[in-house]
Write an enzyme that holds these catalytic residues in place. Structure first.
Site, PDB file in Angstrom:
ATOM      1  N   ALA A 175     -30.205  52.361   9.493  1.00 38.80           N
ATOM      2  CA  ALA A 175     -31.545  51.764   9.504  1.00 38.80           C
ATOM      3  C   ALA A 175     -32.365  52.172   8.283  1.00 38.80           C
ATOM      4  O   ALA A 175     -33.568  52.364   8.371  1.00 38.80           O
ATOM      5  CB  ALA A 175     -32.296  52.119  10.801  1.00 38.80           C
TER       6      ALA A 175
ATOM      7  N   HIS B 257     -31.561  51.504   1.064  1.00 36.06           N
ATOM      8  CA  HIS B 257     -31.136  52.344  -0.056  1.00 36.06           C
ATOM      9  C   HIS B 257     -31.878  51.961  -1.327  1.00 36.06           C
ATOM     10  O   HIS B 257     -32.013  50.774  -1.636  1.00 36.06           O
ATOM     11  CB  HIS B 257     -29.635  52.174  -0.295  1.00 36.06           C
ATOM     12  CG  HIS B 257     -28.789  52.763   0.792  1.00 36.06           C
ATOM     13  ND1 HIS B 257     -28.416  54.084   0.801  1.00 36.06           N
ATOM     14  CD2 HIS B 257     -28.255  52.210   1.908  1.00 36.06           C
ATOM     15  CE1 HIS B 257     -27.677  54.314   1.883  1.00 36.06           C
ATOM     16  NE2 HIS B 257     -27.568  53.199   2.569  1.00 36.06           N
TER      17      HIS B 257
ATOM     18  N   VAL C 280     -15.277  31.608  17.040  1.00 36.53           N
ATOM     19  CA  VAL C 280     -14.530  30.759  16.110  1.00 36.53           C
ATOM     20  C   VAL C 280     -13.076  31.204  16.124  1.00 36.53           C
ATOM     21  O   VAL C 280     -12.779  32.407  16.079  1.00 36.53           O
ATOM     22  CB  VAL C 280     -15.129  30.860  14.694  1.00 36.53           C
ATOM     23  CG1 VAL C 280     -14.238  30.154  13.686  1.00 36.53           C
ATOM     24  CG2 VAL C 280     -16.536  30.273  14.680  1.00 36.53           C
TER      25      VAL C 280
ATOM     26  N   ILE D 167     -19.102  43.741   4.026  1.00 37.43           N
ATOM     27  CA  ILE D 167     -20.512  44.151   4.010  1.00 37.43           C
ATOM     28  C   ILE D 167     -20.670  45.466   4.764  1.00 37.43           C
ATOM     29  O   ILE D 167     -20.953  45.507   5.953  1.00 37.43           O
ATOM     30  CB  ILE D 167     -21.425  43.053   4.626  1.00 37.43           C
ATOM     31  CG1 ILE D 167     -21.140  41.685   4.009  1.00 37.43           C
ATOM     32  CG2 ILE D 167     -22.893  43.441   4.426  1.00 37.43           C
ATOM     33  CD1 ILE D 167     -21.403  41.586   2.520  1.00 37.43           C
TER      34      ILE D 167
ATOM     35  N   CYS E 207     -41.817  55.325  28.612  1.00 36.94           N
ATOM     36  CA  CYS E 207     -41.537  56.217  27.477  1.00 36.94           C
ATOM     37  C   CYS E 207     -42.060  55.611  26.180  1.00 36.94           C
ATOM     38  O   CYS E 207     -42.570  56.315  25.332  1.00 36.94           O
ATOM     39  CB  CYS E 207     -40.045  56.471  27.372  1.00 36.94           C
ATOM     40  SG  CYS E 207     -39.331  57.175  28.861  1.00 36.94           S
TER      41      CYS E 207
END
Lengths: 481, 421
Positions: free
Chosen positions: A48, A51, A174, A338, A404
């Site tokens: 997450a 860069h 697919v 990727i 929470c």
């Protein structure tokens, strides 16, 4: 039968980015996703982070898209209204011998065009990051490093694509392709063939399988598992920057980072596996993770772990993104291999691939394209007065369902009712964070199930955790007696 | 801003008892805030019996026990608000709450009783490896689904943890038609009450495997299997001892954590041991006028003791609001433990403020046999009670009387020790 201009396989962040940028053009576009929702594969289980772009080798596609993507995020996050913050990153070096390698990383970054890079001494490192390891002798500081909510970024791209006319079809696997004169026929498990002028292969760890079905120039993707631990929000100020260790032979190593929502995230490991569905954590992996994280920062409050998970990076043998049409498969646009920095690169890849398709098919721009998307309303960010106005108008924003994270019924309903809406507990969780907190859905999951059941008009028994056969309950009590 | 003299956060057993006792102490400006749709808290889903043996000398179900207190609340016309979530409390005792009906409101209190209860530890906090399919529930979530919603969470069940809720759910799931294959417990002893092990496992032939834990969870959509293994004395799984169970459900009963996010937010000092506020003999926290009782203070085994504790907190909150319990803590003497008890509640006491008696509750850290619980005032043993077996799963208590304290007018130290002999 409708002939599509482009069919995109995979509704992860790359597929959704391609879809979003394609929707700036006139045409019929379709996203096919095997799972029940967007963001169900690698896009949902990663670091997450955005860069800065100093790691990827200068001259590589990874470097190009990383830096472009990193530069796109600030504006994109504003346009699509998803959580993103430039918190800056530090790469720590632990001995004088590491200095040349840190320097090389700096130079590589400068060559890649990363702005603001600086090598800083131990004192400055500790000024920036109180909990940095005492062993750190210096660090590479990248002020443009960032953190993002990968769920909402993906969902935002998909919603915006959808708002601009892109179709999404879920639970659609697919199985193969038939080459046509000017395009492809996409075969699906449901048996229906879909005719399209272009295909985008954004299938994550499965991208090699699809590529190899159409091209003689074979590629091979290894699922590289990364285990992570997420810590409670009480640790939110444990680190303020994303802390890397100087990359070694095994990749970028374990990082410690704050998240945009105020948790601390530790990970990933790098374990090559065979199973493209092998998202199970292992005891060995988690042990290794915590041991390695301890090298970069001291006193990690590991007792505050609220969950652990694993994601698979689509590691291509050449460690490079494979983007565009293979020579022997025109109009089949790969977005393969990727892996990191994939999340960072996604907008840049999406833009580039969309433009290439538009050029190939000679698609005119769509003047009615609307680039803006409104994010999920978070009442916690409103003033008391604004919040009360909202509750008066829509009382469900006054009823807290997830304690929470303080998520109200109104937010959950919003998550479900949107055009690409949540259909499962995890779908709700990824959109508005109900169940994402320290009790991990212990209190709110029965209530969220009820809201899902009511809103979707399906019985409780059919509500799933994450689509498929992941039903939460098996029936009525005493139905077996 | 609205004002109330005593605001009680939570309408479960602790909040109800605190409200009633505050009222009976003469305080009539009381408001109970409850986040759920009804009063009674977690008792509403505890439909088994065994509640109230101490309080009412009867065996009641959870909802029946709760109803007795709800009736008292209603008889006294004590105000309460349902579906109302407290978002924040300040040190100055301003409570911010939110509901559909009233929106976001702020309430100034003179005294506050924290009675938010506890939550279950989740799979994540244990770092159990494996996949993350549907079918992994905390025992309390499963209990809610079965007892309140009428659904069956699964058909073939493995239970990790032998806390009371896990044991109760072993029986419940069996009665609802599921097959409970095993109950694994990482510790060499059960964390639950002995009577529950007998009535919920033994009576149904469900094996309890001590020193065992879950080492893998299989299944990509729904749980398809769970592997357990024996652990060594450091609680590390021993290779080669793995046993696989085909199942569709894993229930976790692996501990309860007092829910103190609001307390932490307002600056209440928390104990690293019992995870609840550090309190004195009046059950007052480090913030004057803020009291705590029930499972938010420390996790109890029996609701009777929750009610008893909360009655003290409610009474003291009323006294504080009326000005008869002053801020000055006088002489707060820390209660020493000498290693036996892991903690005590209260942690400190002021002898001048103790009426006829003071109940001090504690837990031990491991199973202990043939011991004595000894209470020392300035080194003099004033109480010595033999205990054949003590276990972390059973809360202990000692009663300090006025008479004992009167014998030590210049009291400087108090110690509660678990000793041999």
């Amino acid at each position: 039968m409708r002939i599509y201009d482009a069919v995109i396989i995979g509704a992860g962040i790359t597929g959704c980015a391609v879809a979003r940028y394609l929707s700036r053009y006139q045409g019929n576009f379709l996203v096919l996703e095997r799972e029940e929702d967007v963001c169900c594969g690698t896009s949902k289980a990663n670091s997450a982070i955005i860069h800065a772009g100093h790691d990827a080798k200068h001259g590589s596609l990874m470097a190009k898209y990383n830096v472009e993507g990193s530069e796109m995020y600030p504006d994109l996050a504003e346009e699509l209204d998803f959580p993103f913050r430039q918190n800056g990153s530090l790469v720590l070096a632990f001995s004088k011998e590491d200095l040349p390698r840190l320097k090389a990383l700096y130079e590589n970054g400068v060559k890649n065009g990363v702005k603001g890079l600086e090598i800083i001494d131990a004192k400055r490192t500790r000024e920036l990051e109180l909990n940095a390891s005492d062993q750190a002798v210096c660090a590479l500081y990248a002020p443009t490093g960032g953190i993002v909510c990968p769920f909402e970024a993906t969902i935002a791209l998909a919603e915006n694509a959808c708002a601009n006319g892109v179709e999404f079809r879920f639970n659609t696997e697919v199985t193969g392709f038939r080459k046509l004169e000017a395009g492809w026929e996409v075969l699906t498990a449901a048996g229906k063939a879909i005719e399209t002028k272009a295909v985008v292969n954004a299938a994550g760890v499965y991208a090699d399988i699809f590529h190899n079905l159409v091209s003689e120039k074979k590629i091979h993707i290894t699922p590289r598992r990364g285990d992570y631990c997420l810590l409670d929000k009480t640790t939110g100020d444990f680190v303020s920057h994303t802390i890397f260790q100087l990359p070694g032979k095994e990749g970028k190593g374990v990082l410690v980072t704050p998240t945009v929502h105020g948790n601390t995230l530790v990970g990933p490991t790098a374990i090559d596996i065979e199973d493209k569905e092998g998202t199970n954590t292992t005891a060995a992996g988690l042990d290794q993770l915590l041991q390695k994280a301890g090298a970069a920062v001291k006193n990690i409050p590991i007792r505050e772990v609220i969950t652990s998970f694993a994601g698979l990076r689509a590691h291509e043998d050449g460690h490079e993104f494979i983007i565009g049409e293979p020579d022997d498969a025109p109009r089949f646009f790969d977005c393969a291999g990727i892996e990191s920095p994939g999340l960072t690169s996604a907008p840049a890849i999406g833009l580039d691939v969309a433009d290439r398709i538009a050029r190939t098919l000679d698609l005119p721009e769509d003047p009615s394209f609307v680039g803006k998307r409104k994010g999920f309303l978070n009442p916690n960010k409103l003033s008391i007065k604004e919040r009360n106005d909202l509750i008066k108008k829509e009382p469900s924003y006054g009823l807290v369902i997830c304690r929470c994270e303080t998520i109200t019924e109104g937010q959950i309903i919003d998550a479900i009712r949107r055009p690409i809406g949540a259909k499962s507990l995890d779908g709700v969780k990824r959109r508005v964070r109900a169940g994402m907190g320290r009790c991990q859905g212990g209190f709110c999951s029965p209530k969220v199930m009820e809201i899902l059941s009511r809103e979707l008009g399906v019985p409780m028994e059919e509500i799933t955790k994450s689509g498929g056969k992941s039903q939460v309950i098996v029936g009525r009590a005493k139905d077996r007696i | 801003m609205e004002t109330y003299n005593v605001v009680i956060i939570g309408g479960g057993p602790a909040g109800l008892a605190a409200a009633v006792s505050a009222y009976d102490a003469g305080e009539h400006s009381i408001l109970v805030l409850e986040r759920d749709t009804q009063l009674g808290g977690i008792l509403n889903q505890c439909i088994h019996n065994g509640f109230g043996l101490h309080t009412f000398q009867e065996e009641l179900t959870g909802p029946e026990y709760a109803q007795r207190f709800i009736d008292r609340l209603i008889e006294r016309k004590i105000e309460y608000r349902l579906n109302t979530m407290v978002l924040d409390i300040t040190r100055e005792k301003v409570v911010t709450a939110c509901s559909r009906a009233d929106g976001v409101t702020r309430i100034q209190a003179k005294a506050i009783v924290l009675a938010m209860g506890c939550r279950e530890r989740s799979r994540g906090s244990l770092n159990i490896p494996g996949f993350r399919p549907a079918g992994v529930f905390s025992a309390g979530t499963a209990q809610r689904l079965v007892n309140m919603e009428g659904y069956l969470p699964g058909r073939r069940v493995v239970i990790l943890g032998s806390g009371d809720i896990g044991l109760i759910m072993a029986r419940r799931m069996t009665l609802e038609g599921a097959k409970v294959l095993v109950c694994a417990e990482i510790m060499p002893y059960s964390g639950g009450l002995k009577r529950n092990i007998v009535q919920c496992l033994d009576d149904f032939g469900i094996p309890l495997k001590l020193s065992h834990t879950v080492v893998d969870i299989e299944g990509k959509d729904r749980v398809t299997g769970v592997t357990i293994a024996r652990v060594d004395s450091h609680m590390k799984p021993i290779p080669g001892t793995e046993e696989h169970y085909d199942c569709d459900t894993l229930l976790l009963s692996v501990g309860l954590l007092p829910e103190n996010e609001l307390s932490r937010g307002m600056g209440v000092e928390l104990s690293p041991v019992h995870k609840g506020p550090v309190v004195n003999e009046s059950l007052m926290t480090n913030i004057p006028g803020v009291f705590a009782a029930g499972n938010v203070l420390h996790v109890h085994d029996l609701v009777d003791y929750v009610s008893e504790e909360a009655e003290t907190a409610g009474r003291q909150a009323a006294a504080y609001a009326a000005g008869s319990l002053t801020d000055e803590t006088g002489r707060e003497i820390p209660i020493e433990t000498g290693g036996g008890p892991r903690y005590t509640v209260p942690e400190t006491l002021d002898p001048a403020r103790i009426g006829d008696q003071l109940t001090i509750r504690f837990r031990v850290g491991s199973v202990m046999k043939d011991r004595r619980v000894n209470v020392y005032l300035d080194g003099d043993r004033v109480l010595s009670r033999p205990r054949r077996v003590m276990a972390p799963g059973e809360m202990e208590e000692v009663l300090l009387t006025r008479k004992m304290l009167d014998g030590h007018p210049d009291l400087k130290s108090i110690a509660i020790k678990v000793e041999e002999g």
